[in-house]
Design a protein around this motif. Sequence first.
Motif, PDB file in Angstrom:
ATOM      1  N   CYS A 754      35.039  26.474  55.309  1.00  0.00           N
ATOM      2  CA  CYS A 754      35.260  25.600  56.836  1.00  0.00           C
ATOM      3  C   CYS A 754      34.488  26.445  58.062  1.00  0.00           C
ATOM      4  CB  CYS A 754      37.169  26.082  56.621  1.00  0.00           C
ATOM      5  SG  CYS A 754      37.765  24.959  55.209  1.00  0.00           S
ATOM      6  N   LEU A 755      33.725  25.909  58.468  1.00  0.00           N
ATOM      7  CA  LEU A 755      32.906  26.627  59.455  1.00  0.00           C
ATOM      8  C   LEU A 755      33.616  26.520  60.984  1.00  0.00           C
ATOM      9  CD1 LEU A 755      29.822  24.985  58.198  1.00  0.00           C
ATOM     10  CD2 LEU A 755      30.159  27.167  58.363  1.00  0.00           C
ATOM     11  N   ASP A 756      34.628  25.725  61.008  1.00  0.00           N
ATOM     12  CA  ASP A 756      35.264  25.865  62.469  1.00  0.00           C
ATOM     13  C   ASP A 756      36.583  26.436  62.521  1.00  0.00           C
ATOM     14  OD1 ASP A 756      37.090  23.964  61.295  1.00  0.00           O
ATOM     15  OD2 ASP A 756      36.777  22.086  62.633  1.00  0.00           O
ATOM     16  N   ALA A 757      36.439  27.193  61.453  1.00  0.00           N
ATOM     17  CA  ALA A 757      38.370  27.758  60.934  1.00  0.00           C
ATOM     18  C   ALA A 757      38.342  29.145  62.172  1.00  0.00           C
ATOM     19  CB  ALA A 757      37.839  28.173  59.722  1.00  0.00           C
ATOM     20  N   GLN A 758      39.095  29.051  62.547  1.00  0.00           N
ATOM     21  CA  GLN A 758      39.097  30.820  63.645  1.00  0.00           C
ATOM     22  C   GLN A 758      41.229  31.121  62.790  1.00  0.00           C
ATOM     23  OE1 GLN A 758      39.577  28.906  67.938  1.00  0.00           O
ATOM     24  NE2 GLN A 758      37.461  27.649  67.764  1.00  0.00           N
ATOM     25  N   ASN A 759      41.209  31.018  62.062  1.00  0.00           N
ATOM     26  CA  ASN A 759      41.996  32.041  61.370  1.00  0.00           C
ATOM     27  C   ASN A 759      41.818  32.960  61.578  1.00  0.00           C
ATOM     28  OD1 ASN A 759      41.911  29.461  60.030  1.00  0.00           O
ATOM     29  ND2 ASN A 759      43.864  29.836  58.840  1.00  0.00           N
ATOM     30  N   TRP A 760      42.951  33.647  61.506  1.00  0.00           N
ATOM     31  CA  TRP A 760      43.585  34.998  61.843  1.00  0.00           C
ATOM     32  C   TRP A 760      43.224  36.195  60.030  1.00  0.00           C
ATOM     33  CZ3 TRP A 760      43.533  38.327  65.852  1.00  0.00           C
ATOM     34  CH2 TRP A 760      43.983  37.755  66.987  1.00  0.00           C
ATOM     35  N   VAL A 761      42.873  36.758  59.733  1.00  0.00           N
ATOM     36  CA  VAL A 761      42.338  37.865  59.097  1.00  0.00           C
ATOM     37  C   VAL A 761      42.722  39.233  58.582  1.00  0.00           C
ATOM     38  CG1 VAL A 761      41.178  36.285  57.522  1.00  0.00           C
ATOM     39  CG2 VAL A 761      40.233  38.245  58.412  1.00  0.00           C
ATOM     40  N   THR A 762      43.675  39.640  58.081  1.00  0.00           N
ATOM     41  CA  THR A 762      43.399  41.081  58.699  1.00  0.00           C
ATOM     42  C   THR A 762      43.084  42.402  56.826  1.00  0.00           C
ATOM     43  OG1 THR A 762      45.695  40.954  59.296  1.00  0.00           O
ATOM     44  CG2 THR A 762      45.590  43.848  58.334  1.00  0.00           C
ATOM     45  N   PHE A 763      42.288  42.781  57.127  1.00  0.00           N
ATOM     46  CA  PHE A 763      41.958  43.297  55.165  1.00  0.00           C
ATOM     47  C   PHE A 763      42.880  44.864  55.777  1.00  0.00           C
ATOM     48  CE2 PHE A 763      37.665  41.753  57.747  1.00  0.00           C
ATOM     49  CZ  PHE A 763      37.848  41.340  56.581  1.00  0.00           C
ATOM     50  N   SER A 764      43.055  45.395  54.471  1.00  0.00           N
ATOM     51  CA  SER A 764      43.356  46.566  54.357  1.00  0.00           C
ATOM     52  C   SER A 764      42.776  47.219  52.890  1.00  0.00           C
ATOM     53  CB  SER A 764      45.209  46.365  53.813  1.00  0.00           C
ATOM     54  OG  SER A 764      45.232  45.735  52.436  1.00  0.00           O
TER      55      SER A 764
END
Length: 818
Positions: A754-764
């Motif tokens: 999804c090349l226009d996606a702007q979702n938040w992601v959180t790494f742990s």
Amino acid sequence: MRKIKIFCFALLWLAQNARAQQQTRLTTNWEFLKQDLGGIWEAVRPVTAGNPESLPLWQKVQLPHCFNARDAVDPDVNYYQGPGWYRTQLDINNPYANGRTLLHFEGAGQKTDVYIYTTKVASHLGGYDEWVADITQAVADFKKTDVFKKQFKGKIPLSIRCDNSRDLESIPSQLSDFNVYGGLYRYVNLVYTPVLSFDKVFASVTLEAGRQSAKLNVKARFYNPVNIPSAAGEIKVTDPAGKIIAQTKYSLNNLDGDSQIGSFNIKKPQLWSPDDPSLYTVEVTVNNNGQTCTHTEKTGFRDFKFVDNGPFMLNGKRLLLRGTHRHEDHAGVAAAMTEKMMHTEMQQMKDMGVNFIRLGHYQQSRIILNLCDSLGILVWEEEPWCRGGLGGEKYKNQARTMLTNMIEQHYNHPAIILWGLGNENDWAGDFPEFDKEKIRAFMKEQNDRAHRLDPSRKTTIRRCDFCADITDVYSPSIWAGWYRGVYTEYKQSTEEEFKKVKHFFHAEWGGDSHALRHSENPDKALAEIKSGSGTDERLGDASLIGGAARVSKDGDWSESYICNLFDWHLKEQETMPWLTGSAFWVYKDFSTPIRPDNPIPYMNQKGVVERDGTPKESYYVFQSYWTTRPMAHIYGHSWPVRWGDAGEQKMVKVYSNCDNAELFVNGKSYGTRKRNSQDFPAAGLHWLVTFNKGNNDIKVVAHKGKTTVADQITQEYQIDKWGKPAQLQLEKINDADGIQTVQVKLLDNKGVLCLDAQNWVTFSLAGDGTLLDDLGTSRGSRKVQVYNGRAIISLKTNGGKSAVAVQSPALPSIILNL
């Protein structure tokens, strides 16, 4: 309690002189405590190693050090504001009979107390000016004690308390768009001097006779704590090649105040300019009872003028000021930048073509000013009266002192042309009262103070229209295409503001860009913007919610958009012969407590490089307009996947200062184009091409005279369409030297990126590794908005095993074992 005299005015010679006085940077063997103590005794009382009752627990650190090296951009907490302690033990052996032992602070935030054992020897208010604590008597007294010999084994315990707690009656305001950091974030020096030494030396320069001669006047202020009545010494002036061109001796029978000690006529001086930053050396000695103190200053010969309702002139010729701004802030260290970091950053600016910088919004490190002198970068330096209104007498006294310190401590730098008196002083909020007339009265007072301290330079402020008539130069708010309006309105808005004042400069323009995010339709948001309603920034415009349509809220924050905005401004500036110049905001992304919802939380992302100095694509837009050394850069080095329909034509842009360039895609030439700055975008170096599905090799060959330069990248072209993000894919993309890098991708339910996606992601992370986060960069933040459907982060393996997890709202989490 004995207090030994503290000098708020720094000794300017400290960085240059080791011959007649000795100095040592105190960088190692420090311990730090990020909290307050019950009292100074807790810092120096005897403790037993490994004793669990030996609390609190201190950590070993090196200087420079900032309280907020990590938490300034921690997405989950407010950054720490409060007290913190540093301690070390010193070997004090002053080689001068009856000499002075000093601690020179190049800057410490924001309130500082200094102790020798349990004796407070100095206090200082202000996080950005230099200051000196004389510890001579306290050291002598402590050396007489049994504690010195038995507990500390001949060493001197030094403890320092820094405090950046919130305080409405202190500047800068906490409403400011930057962190008010705490700590010993600039160098601390141990200095030995003879009993009589220099506090300051002022070298003032005046060009005469058509710049074929110059007058150099030298004044001295002595540090004379035992009131020696007279002194004698010598002055030498050395040209840029190291040749002594003038010298004289002096003698004084009164050492109070500032004393004229020399005046020289210099024939045919080499003029200082951005293209040829020629520096002369003024060496001054003072002798007393067989002891000699030597002080060295650099200076330069140049004159400048802001033409009434016209351009800027340097040494009689028009110079378009091509500027930027700087905060003292860097990934992983916050304000505690080392000298090497500063040199790298300033050289990077010079390589981009910068010839002017506004140091916002406070006095900055002496290292930066020295680099501006030697690199040829003109300077607007500013006192930290920033936002919030105007406080009481304590507030105003701090502002008076910090303006005085800034001017006196940086008086000799030829790079400085403007003293900034304030920033956005029309911004209310710290006090119940917001009285424009009181603000005007204090601005006039500060303006008079600046001219009295330094008649040779001009004063300026930014964005406070009701004070625009007070200072010599004024900069209004023009943010065409970001906070208001569209970028094509830039020239018209600037002309309108230019006509309102006698001397105009445009500080702060540009916009945010989320590094690694690119767009196939970057100007889409402009269709929603109402033009003709102004291009200034107003209350609430920086918010990501509410209010009228604006790019700062409704745009995609892509590198693609900001490159177009910069490109348009730069091409217009070439058609404005009356323009003094401008400074885009800001050179490097920096942390701020008031932007928690930005794509990288707590980051102002208006830089052309990331917080770690990694260039964004916009860096090369400026380089293509501002530099002469041949360069060519294909837009999209950080854009791995483009998208569109099969057979659709796509624009390829090349930023270059070359005369012409030829583009090749998959080995096929798309022709040669000539550079024309008025052919938007990319000064005519743009082509419409058809990509193959999958990988495409793109190359440009550019020519400037007999010089040829080339650049090439590979981009994938995706024609598969995608739906809403439905799943995460996590993969390791690099493993080298104990550092592993992982990338998460957002895919739809068919596995299409999804090349226009702007979702938040959180790494742990769990296991043996350490996540390289809290850096404030696109690749170094554990919480981040994705860029073109992906996000990257790295970790130190520490020689073991780890598991990385990624969460994103409304999507199933994913774990990768490493």
